[in-house]
Design a protein around this motif. Structure first.
Motif, PDB file in Angstrom:
ATOM      1  N   ALA A   1      19.196  55.870 105.965  1.00  0.00           N
ATOM      2  CA  ALA A   1      18.872  56.388 104.639  1.00  0.00           C
ATOM      3  C   ALA A   1      17.811  57.490 104.728  1.00  0.00           C
ATOM      4  O   ALA A   1      17.897  58.532 104.062  1.00  0.00           O
ATOM      5  CB  ALA A   1      18.396  55.260 103.731  1.00  0.00           C
ATOM      6  N   ALA A   2      16.782  57.229 105.576  1.00  0.00           N
ATOM      7  CA  ALA A   2      15.738  58.251 105.735  1.00  0.00           C
ATOM      8  C   ALA A   2      16.303  59.520 106.335  1.00  0.00           C
ATOM      9  O   ALA A   2      15.974  60.645 105.903  1.00  0.00           O
ATOM     10  CB  ALA A   2      14.613  57.699 106.607  1.00  0.00           C
ATOM     11  N   GLU A   3      17.174  59.352 107.344  1.00  0.00           N
ATOM     12  CA  GLU A   3      17.780  60.536 107.934  1.00  0.00           C
ATOM     13  C   GLU A   3      18.640  61.276 106.915  1.00  0.00           C
ATOM     14  O   GLU A   3      18.652  62.520 106.868  1.00  0.00           O
ATOM     15  CB  GLU A   3      18.626  60.134 109.142  1.00  0.00           C
ATOM     16  CG  GLU A   3      17.803  59.644 110.326  1.00  0.00           C
ATOM     17  CD  GLU A   3      18.681  59.230 111.501  1.00  0.00           C
ATOM     18  OE1 GLU A   3      19.916  59.206 111.307  1.00  0.00           O
ATOM     19  OE2 GLU A   3      18.133  58.930 112.578  1.00  0.00           O
ATOM     20  N   GLY A   4      19.369  60.521 106.076  1.00  0.00           N
ATOM     21  CA  GLY A   4      20.192  61.167 105.048  1.00  0.00           C
ATOM     22  C   GLY A   4      19.346  61.921 104.043  1.00  0.00           C
ATOM     23  O   GLY A   4      19.667  63.061 103.666  1.00  0.00           O
ATOM     24  N   GLN A   5      18.252  61.298 103.599  1.00  0.00           N
ATOM     25  CA  GLN A   5      17.375  61.977 102.657  1.00  0.00           C
ATOM     26  C   GLN A   5      16.746  63.226 103.289  1.00  0.00           C
ATOM     27  O   GLN A   5      16.617  64.270 102.665  1.00  0.00           O
ATOM     28  CB  GLN A   5      16.283  61.020 102.180  1.00  0.00           C
ATOM     29  CG  GLN A   5      16.814  59.889 101.306  1.00  0.00           C
ATOM     30  CD  GLN A   5      15.708  58.940 100.874  1.00  0.00           C
ATOM     31  OE1 GLN A   5      14.549  59.114 101.250  1.00  0.00           O
ATOM     32  NE2 GLN A   5      16.085  57.937 100.089  1.00  0.00           N
ATOM     33  N   SER A   6      16.343  63.066 104.572  1.00  0.00           N
ATOM     34  CA  SER A   6      15.751  64.223 105.261  1.00  0.00           C
ATOM     35  C   SER A   6      16.753  65.371 105.351  1.00  0.00           C
ATOM     36  O   SER A   6      16.411  66.535 105.073  1.00  0.00           O
ATOM     37  CB  SER A   6      15.296  63.802 106.658  1.00  0.00           C
ATOM     38  OG  SER A   6      14.814  64.911 107.388  1.00  0.00           O
ATOM     39  N   LYS A   7      17.988  65.053 105.721  1.00  0.00           N
ATOM     40  CA  LYS A   7      18.998  66.097 105.812  1.00  0.00           C
ATOM     41  C   LYS A   7      19.298  66.705 104.437  1.00  0.00           C
ATOM     42  O   LYS A   7      19.500  67.912 104.313  1.00  0.00           O
ATOM     43  CB  LYS A   7      20.276  65.531 106.427  1.00  0.00           C
ATOM     44  CG  LYS A   7      20.130  65.175 107.906  1.00  0.00           C
ATOM     45  CD  LYS A   7      21.434  64.650 108.454  1.00  0.00           C
ATOM     46  CE  LYS A   7      21.304  64.326 109.941  1.00  0.00           C
ATOM     47  NZ  LYS A   7      22.567  63.787 110.502  1.00  0.00           N
ATOM     48  N   ALA A   8      19.319  65.838 103.397  1.00  0.00           N
ATOM     49  CA  ALA A   8      19.587  66.359 102.055  1.00  0.00           C
ATOM     50  C   ALA A   8      18.475  67.308 101.594  1.00  0.00           C
ATOM     51  O   ALA A   8      18.724  68.395 101.047  1.00  0.00           O
ATOM     52  CB  ALA A   8      19.738  65.203 101.070  1.00  0.00           C
ATOM     53  N   ILE A   9      17.220  66.884 101.820  1.00  0.00           N
ATOM     54  CA  ILE A   9      16.095  67.740 101.419  1.00  0.00           C
ATOM     55  C   ILE A   9      16.128  69.053 102.190  1.00  0.00           C
ATOM     56  O   ILE A   9      15.912  70.138 101.651  1.00  0.00           O
ATOM     57  CB  ILE A   9      14.766  66.994 101.642  1.00  0.00           C
ATOM     58  CG1 ILE A   9      14.669  65.803 100.681  1.00  0.00           C
ATOM     59  CG2 ILE A   9      13.588  67.921 101.462  1.00  0.00           C
ATOM     60  CD1 ILE A   9      13.497  64.891 100.935  1.00  0.00           C
ATOM     61  N   LYS A  10      16.404  68.930 103.475  1.00  0.00           N
ATOM     62  CA  LYS A  10      16.467  70.136 104.310  1.00  0.00           C
ATOM     63  C   LYS A  10      17.575  71.070 103.827  1.00  0.00           C
ATOM     64  O   LYS A  10      17.404  72.303 103.745  1.00  0.00           O
ATOM     65  CB  LYS A  10      16.693  69.736 105.758  1.00  0.00           C
ATOM     66  CG  LYS A  10      16.702  70.909 106.715  1.00  0.00           C
ATOM     67  CD  LYS A  10      16.890  70.421 108.147  1.00  0.00           C
ATOM     68  CE  LYS A  10      16.923  71.608 109.125  1.00  0.00           C
ATOM     69  NZ  LYS A  10      17.129  71.151 110.522  1.00  0.00           N
ATOM     70  N   THR A  11      18.729  70.474 103.512  1.00  0.00           N
ATOM     71  CA  THR A  11      19.849  71.292 103.041  1.00  0.00           C
ATOM     72  C   THR A  11      19.525  71.982 101.730  1.00  0.00           C
ATOM     73  O   THR A  11      19.789  73.181 101.531  1.00  0.00           O
ATOM     74  CB  THR A  11      21.096  70.419 102.889  1.00  0.00           C
ATOM     75  OG1 THR A  11      21.394  69.790 104.148  1.00  0.00           O
ATOM     76  CG2 THR A  11      22.295  71.243 102.460  1.00  0.00           C
TER      77      THR A  11
END
Length: 300
Positions: free
Chosen positions: A223-233
């Motif tokens: 979940a953290a990795e997904g949120q990080s990727k979403a924020i980055k995107t």
């Protein structure tokens, strides 16, 4: 007429002589021949010729292995308990001459010899040893009987104790003891089963908790990795799009209804950035009026 009678008598005599001369001994049998009352020879299986009216063939001796079961005999053990033991003996005749002339009744002789030998052997054992040492008793009986019957032309192959019956009171005590032992073993097995079940249950719960924690850990990481990727995107998209204040103000206006949803949202705060963005948006939508024309200056 007299000649016919004499001829018939002679023919009958010849037939009787031939019948007494030719003997057929079956397989696994032996015939003892006596001549004038004394032992002459032993007939083997097959066709044999003897001298009529001189040799006499006794009853055929059976050479096959024989089984004799004797009646139960009371025997006293070393701990002064009377037990009834019945035996089964397997024997065979190896010497027809000795079995005919050395012993009158071999079966009765073996019976009496087995009884005396059994009393001597059991007399040196306790009841428990008697019940648990049948093989040893059989070997001792067979050895003693074989040595004693060897001169009779008889070989004892096996001796088996068919049954060993202790007194009724001892039977009741033994049954109670065995019942108590069985109940004890059952209780021990049940306790061991409960113990193993508890251990396995604890191990299962431990493994389940470990797996659950591992799953939660992996889920949190993902979940953290997904949120990080979403924020980055999103950040990269915004950075590449280079939005102006008007676009930000438009996004603020789209989010305001979502902020106002819900019964508990009675008071909400509008960020100062929103007001500035709205001001910039209004200036873009409604351009400011042109400045008034300048009045001509009077000429001097």
């Amino acid at each position: 007429m007299i000649a016919l009678i004499v001829l018939a008598v002679v023919a009958l005599f010849v037939l009787v002589a031939l019948a007494r001369t030719i003997r057929i001994v079956p397989q696994a049998r032996a015939g003892v021949v006596e001549r004038f009352g004394r032992y002459s020879r032993t007939l083997n299986p097959g066709l044999a010729i003897v001298v009529p009216f001189v040799d006499r063939v006794r009853r055929l001796v059976d050479l096959r292995e024989q089984v004799v079961s004797f009646q139960p005999q009371p025997v006293i053990t070393e701990d002064n308990l009377v037990v009834n033991i019945d035996t089964v003996i397997y024997f065979s005749v190896t010497d027809a001459k000795a079995a005919t002339y050395e012993i009158a009744n071999p079966v009765d002789a073996i019976d009496m010899l087995s009884v005396t030998t059994l009393r001597n052997v059991i007399g040196g054992m306790t009841l428990e040893e008697t019940l648990t040492s049948r093989d040893s008793i059989n070997d001792q009986l067979r050895g003693t009987l074989d040595d004693a019957t060897g001169k009779w032309g008889i070989r004892v192959h096996r001796v088996e104790l068919k049954a060993v019956d202790p007194p009724p009171s001892i039977k009741d005590t033994m049954e109670k003891q065995m019942r108590a032992d069985r109940e004890k073993r059952a209780a021990i097995l049940q306790a061991e089963g409960i113990k193993q079940a508890a251990i396995l249950t604890a191990e299962g719960e431990k493994q389940a908790a470990i797996l659950k924690a591992e799953g939660q850990k992996q889920a949190a990481i993902l979940a953290a990795e997904g949120q990080s990727k979403a924020i980055k995107t999103v950040f990269e998209a915004i950075h590449e799009g280079n939005p102006d204040p008007a676009l930000l103000a438009y996004q603020y206006l789209q989010v305001l209804p979502q902020i106002a949803q819900g019964d508990s949202n009675k008071v909400w705060v509008i960020p100062s950035e929103l007001t500035r963005a709205l001001g910039g948006l209004s200036e873009r939508v409604m351009p400011s009026p042109p400045p008034p024309p300048e009045k001509p200056k009077p000429s001097s």
